[in-house]
Design a protein around this motif. Structure first.
Motif, PDB file in Angstrom:
ATOM      1  N   LEU A 167       0.802  -1.228   0.000  1.00 20.71           N
ATOM      2  CA  LEU A 167       0.000   0.000   0.000  1.00 20.71           C
ATOM      3  C   LEU A 167       0.834   1.277   0.000  1.00 20.71           C
ATOM      4  O   LEU A 167       0.283   2.369  -0.126  1.00 20.71           O
ATOM      5  N   LYS A 168       2.144   1.153   0.123  1.00 18.88           N
ATOM      6  CA  LYS A 168       3.024   2.286   0.420  1.00 18.88           C
ATOM      7  C   LYS A 168       2.873   3.506  -0.479  1.00 18.88           C
ATOM      8  O   LYS A 168       2.796   4.625   0.012  1.00 18.88           O
ATOM      9  N   ASN A 169       2.811   3.349  -1.805  1.00 20.28           N
ATOM     10  CA  ASN A 169       2.780   4.544  -2.654  1.00 20.28           C
ATOM     11  C   ASN A 169       1.380   5.130  -2.814  1.00 20.28           C
ATOM     12  O   ASN A 169       1.211   6.179  -3.425  1.00 20.28           O
ATOM     13  N   GLY A 170       0.359   4.468  -2.294  1.00 20.25           N
ATOM     14  CA  GLY A 170      -0.990   5.014  -2.292  1.00 20.25           C
ATOM     15  C   GLY A 170      -1.801   4.737  -3.543  1.00 20.25           C
ATOM     16  O   GLY A 170      -3.015   4.960  -3.559  1.00 20.25           O
ATOM     17  N   ILE A 171      -1.169   4.270  -4.605  1.00 25.48           N
ATOM     18  CA  ILE A 171      -1.877   4.017  -5.866  1.00 25.48           C
ATOM     19  C   ILE A 171      -2.967   2.969  -5.675  1.00 25.48           C
ATOM     20  O   ILE A 171      -4.091   3.135  -6.154  1.00 25.48           O
ATOM     21  N   LEU A 172      -2.664   1.906  -4.963  1.00 27.84           N
ATOM     22  CA  LEU A 172      -3.649   0.836  -4.749  1.00 27.84           C
ATOM     23  C   LEU A 172      -4.843   1.335  -3.941  1.00 27.84           C
ATOM     24  O   LEU A 172      -5.990   0.969  -4.219  1.00 27.84           O
ATOM     25  N   LEU A 173      -4.589   2.191  -2.955  1.00 27.40           N
ATOM     26  CA  LEU A 173      -5.688   2.775  -2.182  1.00 27.40           C
ATOM     27  C   LEU A 173      -6.555   3.671  -3.065  1.00 27.40           C
ATOM     28  O   LEU A 173      -7.778   3.685  -2.936  1.00 27.40           O
ATOM     29  N   CYS A 174      -5.914   4.415  -3.979  1.00 31.06           N
ATOM     30  CA  CYS A 174      -6.683   5.252  -4.912  1.00 31.06           C
ATOM     31  C   CYS A 174      -7.519   4.377  -5.842  1.00 31.06           C
ATOM     32  O   CYS A 174      -8.669   4.705  -6.139  1.00 31.06           O
ATOM     33  N   LYS A 175      -6.955   3.264  -6.300  1.00 28.23           N
ATOM     34  CA  LYS A 175      -7.712   2.354  -7.167  1.00 28.23           C
ATOM     35  C   LYS A 175      -8.895   1.759  -6.417  1.00 28.23           C
ATOM     36  O   LYS A 175      -9.981   1.610  -6.980  1.00 28.23           O
ATOM     37  N   LEU A 176      -8.688   1.421  -5.150  1.00 32.37           N
ATOM     38  CA  LEU A 176      -9.774   0.888  -4.332  1.00 32.37           C
ATOM     39  C   LEU A 176     -10.889   1.915  -4.208  1.00 32.37           C
ATOM     40  O   LEU A 176     -12.065   1.611  -4.462  1.00 32.37           O
TER      41      LEU A 176
END
Length: 193
Positions: free
Chosen positions: A55-64
């Motif tokens: 999750l570190k760079n935040g991209i996956l959280l943005c995709k979620l």
């Protein structure tokens, strides 16, 4: 990655408590849910190191968040170049946290950017992702965790409210031992000059 001095004293104790609270089973469940929701492929191991790195760079959280509540702002981040600079990654994480708040996650369950980027408090990240899962479940979007409670407001008539004012419950306490001088329990403290 930034390098901080090793914590000591109370700070070390507080950090150890946060580490002890980290639930690897919940972390694995959250990563699996994110994988199903976003369609991305990554390791779903629930250990603290993997959870933080995925999750570190935040991209996956943005995709979620974009898959749960589509947003043009998040779409720009997702379609753009994956950030490598620290301040860019922290901005992406901040955008994801803002999207979580707009989605309905209470402020008390959100995490701060450094909690994820510097792995200062991954337990807070875990709590926040769990709150997003509960909120998604309450909105019928296939989330995780227990069902959120619903508001149950009640309307009372004036007569019902007046009836409640005449009842003196046992929980009101007692006034035995009280006087105008105040409560006096036991002996007074004698101070010598």
């Amino acid at each position: 990655m930034s390098h901080r001095a090793t914590k000591s004293g109370f700070a070390a104790e507080a950090q150890q408590k946060n580490i002890d609270k980290f639930d690897e089973n919940l972390a694995a469940e959250i990563l699996q849910w994110i994988q199903q929701t976003t369609g991305e492929s990554f390791s779903t191991a629930g250990n603290m190191n993997n959870f933080g790195e995925v999750l570190k760079n935040g991209i996956l959280l943005c995709k979620l968040m974009n898959s749960l509540a589509p947003s043009s702002q998040l779409q720009k981040i997702i379609n753009g170049k994956v950030p490598t600079l620290a301040f860019k990654c922290m901005e992406v994480i901040n955008q994801a946290v803002n999207a979580m708040e707009q989605y309905g996650v209470p402020k008390t369950e959100l995490f701060q950017t450094v909690d994820l980027w510097e792995a200062q408090n991954l337990t807070a990240v875990l709590t926040c992702c769990s709150a997003v899962g509960r909120k998604a479940k309450s909105k019928g979007q296939g989330g995780i965790g227990p069902k959120e409670s619903a508001k149950n407001e009640r309307q009372f008539t004036e007569e019902q409210l007046r009836q409640g004012q005449s009842v003196i419950g046992l929980q009101m306490g007692t006034n035995k031992g009280a006087s105008q001088a105040g409560m006096n329990m036991g002996n007074t403290r004698h101070i010598m000059d």
